[in-house]
Design a protein around this motif. Structure first.
Motif, PDB file in Angstrom:
ATOM      1  N   LEU A  88      39.369  26.453  32.448  1.00  0.00           N
ATOM      2  CA  LEU A  88      39.980  27.738  32.128  1.00  0.00           C
ATOM      3  C   LEU A  88      39.329  28.406  30.919  1.00  0.00           C
ATOM      4  CD1 LEU A  88      43.751  26.824  32.640  1.00  0.00           C
ATOM      5  CD2 LEU A  88      42.357  28.267  34.118  1.00  0.00           C
ATOM      6  N   SER A  89      39.134  27.642  29.847  1.00  0.00           N
ATOM      7  CA  SER A  89      38.645  28.243  28.606  1.00  0.00           C
ATOM      8  C   SER A  89      37.145  28.492  28.616  1.00  0.00           C
ATOM      9  CB  SER A  89      39.005  27.346  27.409  1.00  0.00           C
ATOM     10  OG  SER A  89      38.407  26.072  27.532  1.00  0.00           O
ATOM     11  N   VAL A  90      36.423  27.836  29.511  1.00  0.00           N
ATOM     12  CA  VAL A  90      34.974  28.085  29.630  1.00  0.00           C
ATOM     13  C   VAL A  90      34.660  28.717  30.992  1.00  0.00           C
ATOM     14  CG1 VAL A  90      32.674  27.063  29.609  1.00  0.00           C
ATOM     15  CG2 VAL A  90      34.425  26.184  28.063  1.00  0.00           C
ATOM     16  N   GLY A  91      35.010  28.009  32.066  1.00  0.00           N
ATOM     17  CA  GLY A  91      34.676  28.497  33.398  1.00  0.00           C
ATOM     18  C   GLY A  91      35.314  29.836  33.724  1.00  0.00           C
ATOM     19  N   LEU A  92      36.627  29.963  33.466  1.00  0.00           N
ATOM     20  CA  LEU A  92      37.318  31.206  33.794  1.00  0.00           C
ATOM     21  C   LEU A  92      36.819  32.367  32.934  1.00  0.00           C
ATOM     22  CD1 LEU A  92      39.413  32.852  35.273  1.00  0.00           C
ATOM     23  CD2 LEU A  92      41.171  31.957  33.717  1.00  0.00           C
ATOM     24  N   VAL A  93      36.525  32.107  31.671  1.00  0.00           N
ATOM     25  CA  VAL A  93      36.020  33.161  30.791  1.00  0.00           C
ATOM     26  C   VAL A  93      34.688  33.693  31.314  1.00  0.00           C
ATOM     27  CG1 VAL A  93      35.069  33.620  28.501  1.00  0.00           C
ATOM     28  CG2 VAL A  93      37.243  32.423  28.725  1.00  0.00           C
ATOM     29  N   LEU A  94      33.772  32.791  31.661  1.00  0.00           N
ATOM     30  CA  LEU A  94      32.464  33.220  32.180  1.00  0.00           C
ATOM     31  C   LEU A  94      32.618  33.942  33.517  1.00  0.00           C
ATOM     32  CD1 LEU A  94      30.360  30.032  31.302  1.00  0.00           C
ATOM     33  CD2 LEU A  94      30.533  32.169  30.015  1.00  0.00           C
ATOM     34  N   PHE A  95      33.489  33.430  34.376  1.00  0.00           N
ATOM     35  CA  PHE A  95      33.725  34.058  35.679  1.00  0.00           C
ATOM     36  C   PHE A  95      34.308  35.458  35.505  1.00  0.00           C
ATOM     37  CE2 PHE A  95      36.632  34.757  39.331  1.00  0.00           C
ATOM     38  CZ  PHE A  95      35.681  34.781  40.348  1.00  0.00           C
ATOM     39  N   THR A  96      35.317  35.581  34.633  1.00  0.00           N
ATOM     40  CA  THR A  96      35.941  36.891  34.403  1.00  0.00           C
ATOM     41  C   THR A  96      34.937  37.883  33.831  1.00  0.00           C
ATOM     42  OG1 THR A  96      38.084  35.840  33.997  1.00  0.00           O
ATOM     43  CG2 THR A  96      37.804  38.084  33.205  1.00  0.00           C
ATOM     44  N   ALA A  97      34.163  37.439  32.849  1.00  0.00           N
ATOM     45  CA  ALA A  97      33.173  38.333  32.241  1.00  0.00           C
ATOM     46  C   ALA A  97      32.165  38.819  33.284  1.00  0.00           C
ATOM     47  CB  ALA A  97      32.458  37.615  31.098  1.00  0.00           C
ATOM     48  N   ALA A  98      31.723  37.918  34.158  1.00  0.00           N
ATOM     49  CA  ALA A  98      30.735  38.294  35.168  1.00  0.00           C
ATOM     50  C   ALA A  98      31.334  39.245  36.201  1.00  0.00           C
ATOM     51  CB  ALA A  98      30.200  37.041  35.850  1.00  0.00           C
ATOM     52  N   VAL A  99      32.546  38.950  36.684  1.00  0.00           N
ATOM     53  CA  VAL A  99      33.170  39.792  37.710  1.00  0.00           C
ATOM     54  C   VAL A  99      33.489  41.179  37.159  1.00  0.00           C
ATOM     55  CG1 VAL A  99      35.206  40.056  39.175  1.00  0.00           C
ATOM     56  CG2 VAL A  99      34.071  37.841  39.019  1.00  0.00           C
ATOM     57  N   VAL A 100      34.074  41.217  35.953  1.00  0.00           N
ATOM     58  CA  VAL A 100      34.398  42.507  35.347  1.00  0.00           C
ATOM     59  C   VAL A 100      33.128  43.321  35.114  1.00  0.00           C
ATOM     60  CG1 VAL A 100      35.306  43.625  33.272  1.00  0.00           C
ATOM     61  CG2 VAL A 100      36.551  41.730  34.317  1.00  0.00           C
ATOM     62  N   ALA A 101      32.063  42.661  34.656  1.00  0.00           N
ATOM     63  CA  ALA A 101      30.802  43.373  34.423  1.00  0.00           C
ATOM     64  C   ALA A 101      30.260  43.963  35.715  1.00  0.00           C
ATOM     65  CB  ALA A 101      29.781  42.412  33.804  1.00  0.00           C
ATOM     66  N   GLY A 102      30.284  43.181  36.791  1.00  0.00           N
ATOM     67  CA  GLY A 102      29.772  43.676  38.072  1.00  0.00           C
ATOM     68  C   GLY A 102      30.568  44.856  38.597  1.00  0.00           C
ATOM     69  N   VAL A 103      31.908  44.750  38.556  1.00  0.00           N
ATOM     70  CA  VAL A 103      32.750  45.827  39.069  1.00  0.00           C
ATOM     71  C   VAL A 103      32.667  47.054  38.161  1.00  0.00           C
ATOM     72  CG1 VAL A 103      35.122  46.496  39.583  1.00  0.00           C
ATOM     73  CG2 VAL A 103      34.292  44.233  40.252  1.00  0.00           C
ATOM     74  N   ALA A 104      32.609  46.853  36.852  1.00  0.00           N
ATOM     75  CA  ALA A 104      32.540  47.982  35.920  1.00  0.00           C
ATOM     76  C   ALA A 104      31.262  48.781  36.112  1.00  0.00           C
ATOM     77  CB  ALA A 104      32.649  47.474  34.481  1.00  0.00           C
ATOM     78  N   ARG A 105      30.173  48.101  36.392  1.00  0.00           N
ATOM     79  CA  ARG A 105      28.909  48.825  36.630  1.00  0.00           C
ATOM     80  C   ARG A 105      29.012  49.718  37.857  1.00  0.00           C
ATOM     81  NH1 ARG A 105      23.124  46.685  36.592  1.00  0.00           N
ATOM     82  NH2 ARG A 105      22.834  48.898  36.160  1.00  0.00           N
ATOM     83  N   LEU A 106      29.736  49.258  38.867  1.00  0.00           N
ATOM     84  CA  LEU A 106      29.903  50.061  40.088  1.00  0.00           C
ATOM     85  C   LEU A 106      30.917  51.185  39.889  1.00  0.00           C
ATOM     86  CD1 LEU A 106      30.016  47.170  42.738  1.00  0.00           C
ATOM     87  CD2 LEU A 106      28.067  48.650  42.170  1.00  0.00           C
ATOM     88  N   ALA A 107      31.956  50.919  39.089  1.00  0.00           N
ATOM     89  CA  ALA A 107      33.036  51.895  38.934  1.00  0.00           C
ATOM     90  C   ALA A 107      32.726  52.966  37.899  1.00  0.00           C
ATOM     91  CB  ALA A 107      34.335  51.174  38.559  1.00  0.00           C
ATOM     92  N   VAL A 108      31.933  52.629  36.887  1.00  0.00           N
ATOM     93  CA  VAL A 108      31.649  53.565  35.789  1.00  0.00           C
ATOM     94  C   VAL A 108      30.202  54.030  35.909  1.00  0.00           C
ATOM     95  CG1 VAL A 108      31.589  53.895  33.309  1.00  0.00           C
ATOM     96  CG2 VAL A 108      33.316  52.387  34.323  1.00  0.00           C
TER      97      VAL A 108
END
Length: 537
Positions: A88-108
């Motif tokens: 959670l504290s390592v894997g989930l953080v990296l996963f969230t950062a990557a997913v949010v970055a990918g979606v944000a690039r498409l949305a913004v």
């Protein structure tokens, strides 16, 4: 700071604490009420503008809050849940950062990858206060609460490391390298753990040699700031240093002087209450200035982008938590045998307990001016923090009750039984030592101490329900508490009367009342334990 600013800060602190007190009285989650009140207050005519200072949060708020959580956490329980905490504290953080970055690039439109990754890192860590406060109030199972609080303590270090790498690339001071980022993460994390452990050992040794409660408590107050600053000066994780130092000192806290422990609890409870109240009120107060900075943008477009980012943050956690909990047990049968899979209801609560908080806003406010679309990133961060606090924070208690995820009577009874058994063993050891020294004291003193040991045994076993219920005589320990409280009330009134008659000095009054206060605190704690146990049965 001038007099007007100082007065505004004083009103902010007083108002925040008053709202938090109201929330406690109403049984409502204080962070949520504080944020809503802050938003409403930000639109009051003449309300001064309170800007959330990154330095105030990262140095003045985060270290003491994380340190207090670490002090109250069980190192042994955290160690038992280390696999889940790492995922959670390592894997989930990296996963969230990557997913949010990918979606944000498409949305913004026009958002660079590095800036999008910075946004993902900002929104990756969960809040250390919100979910834990709700979980404690609703009596979540101990292991689930351990995972929630442990994750919120440890994930800040991972997120801030990714944040530093992404911000440097977004501002044009470095290039974005996956291999370099991985190496930096390992070095920064290991360095933070090392600094925290060394400082924790040094402070513990110093406290054991001082044996001065005031000096020992002063060291405790300095510890989180010293750990954070020492680690940051070495360019390693200050948050991990604070966490490790707090866990080490909390684990060895039983060796400290009793007066030190009493003072530490009082100091940190007050500090935590004030800091949490001000921090969440400040979150709400940021709405007006953030919206003003985006006055030229389309409101519909901003709302759509904010909704997309919020949805991705919430969904990413759900998509990660279920496989992280169940997949290792499916792949490794031996692991499932040693540690069976939790019920789906428990995993559901864990996946929904992902509120964001003040650390995300502080990281967003600390973005350099050279980061592309900085104002938009701050706005998206605010909307996500607000959305998770309101949507998840308001629905989490309902979900917990609906799914029936509580520690339950069995866990409570097991704790009480363990406490009573331990109290009986400790009393037996005390009586054995008393027998060894009986020849050195008057018989009436020895007899009095034996009765005190017997009372403490009765008090512990009473929590299991002995001596309670219709038709049962009052338990000896209950009678002792009732009568002793009446006695202390009469004694206190007499002491105050003697002071008013100038027969004793105020200094004498303070000394004798201190003894009565400590005794009444012990009686009140025992009565509160019995009341809570009776309500749960």
């Amino acid at each position: 700071m001038n007099a007007t600013q100082a007065l505004g800060l004083l009103f902010l602190i007083a108002g925040s604490c008053a709202i938090a007190t109201l929330a406690r009285r109403l049984g409502f989650a204080a962070p949520i009420l504080l944020v809503v009140a802050g938003i409403a207050a930000s639109y009051i005519p003449g309300m001064p503008e309170f800007r959330l200072s990154p330095n105030f949060v990262l140095l003045g708020v985060l270290p003491p809050l994380v340190y207090t959580t670490a002090l109250e956490s069980s190192y042994l329980n955290l160690r038992d849940s280390m696999r889940s905490l790492t995922l959670l504290s390592v894997g989930l953080v990296l996963f969230t950062a990557a997913v949010v970055a990918g979606v944000a690039r498409l949305a913004v439109p026009g958002l660079p990858l590095a800036a999008a990754l910075a946004l993902g890192a900002i929104l990756a860590p969960t809040d250390a206060v919100s979910a834990a406060s709700i979980g404690r109030r609703l009596h979540l199972p101990r292991r689930l609460l351990t995972v929630i609080t442990g994750e919120s303590m440890l994930n800040d270090g991972t997120a801030l490391t990714v944040y530093a790498v992404a911000v440097s690339a977004a501002a044009g001071t470095a290039t974005l390298s996956l291999l370099g980022a991985a190496g930096s993460f390992l070095a920064i994390s290991a360095g933070g753990v090392a600094v925290g452990l060394i400082l924790g050992i040094v402070i513990h040794i110093a406290r054991m040699r001082l044996r001065d409660p005031l000096a020992e408590s002063a060291l405790s107050v300095v510890a989180p700031f010293a750990a954070y600053l020492a680690a940051e000066s070495l360019h390693v994780s200050g948050i991990l240093a604070v966490v490790v130092a707090g866990l080490y000192l909390g684990h060895h806290g039983g060796q400290a002087h009793f007066a030190t422990r009493l003072q530490d609890v009082a100091v940190w409870r007050v500090a935590t209450f004030v800091l949490e109240s001000v921090a969440f009120a400040l979150i709400g107060l940021q709405l007006r200035p953030i919206i003003r900075e985006l006055a030229g943008r389309s409101p519909g477009r901003l709302a759509a982008e904010a909704a997309i980012v919020l949805g991705v943050v919430v969904l990413a956690r759900i998509l990660w938590v279920f496989p992280a909990i169940y997949l290792p047990r499916w792949l490794v049968p031996g692991l499932a045998a040693r540690d069976p899979s939790p019920p789906w209801q428990t995993t559901t609560i864990l996946s929904w307990a992902g509120m964001r908080g003040v650390i995300s806003l502080a990281a967003a406010a600390a973005l350099p001016s050279g980061v592309p679309q900085r104002s938009l990133l701050i706005f998206l961060t605010f909307c996500t923090v607000l959305g998770t606090l309101l949507v998840q924070g308001l629905t989490l208690p309902v979900l917990i009750r609906w799914l029936g995820v509580t520690g339950g009577a069995a866990e409570e009874q097991a704790d009480i039984l363990a406490e009573a058994t331990a109290q009986q063993a400790a009393s037996a050891a005390g009586v054995q030592r008393l027998d060894e020294l009986a020849g050195t004291a008057p018989p009436e003193i020895v007899d009095r101490l034996r009765r005190l040991a017997q009372y403490r045994q009765f008090s512990a076993w009473d929590r299991l329900g002995e001596g309670r219920g219709p038709g049962r005589a009052e338990a000896p320990s209950a009678a002792f508490r009732r009568l002793r409280r009446e006695m202390t009330t009469a004694e206190r009134a007499t002491f105050i009367q003697l002071r008013d008659e100038r027969k004793i000095d105020d200094e004498v009054l303070d000394h004798v009342l201190r003894g009565l206060d400590l005794e009444e605190a012990m009686l009140a704690r025992e009565q509160r334990d019995l009341t809570e146990d009776g309500a749960e049965q």
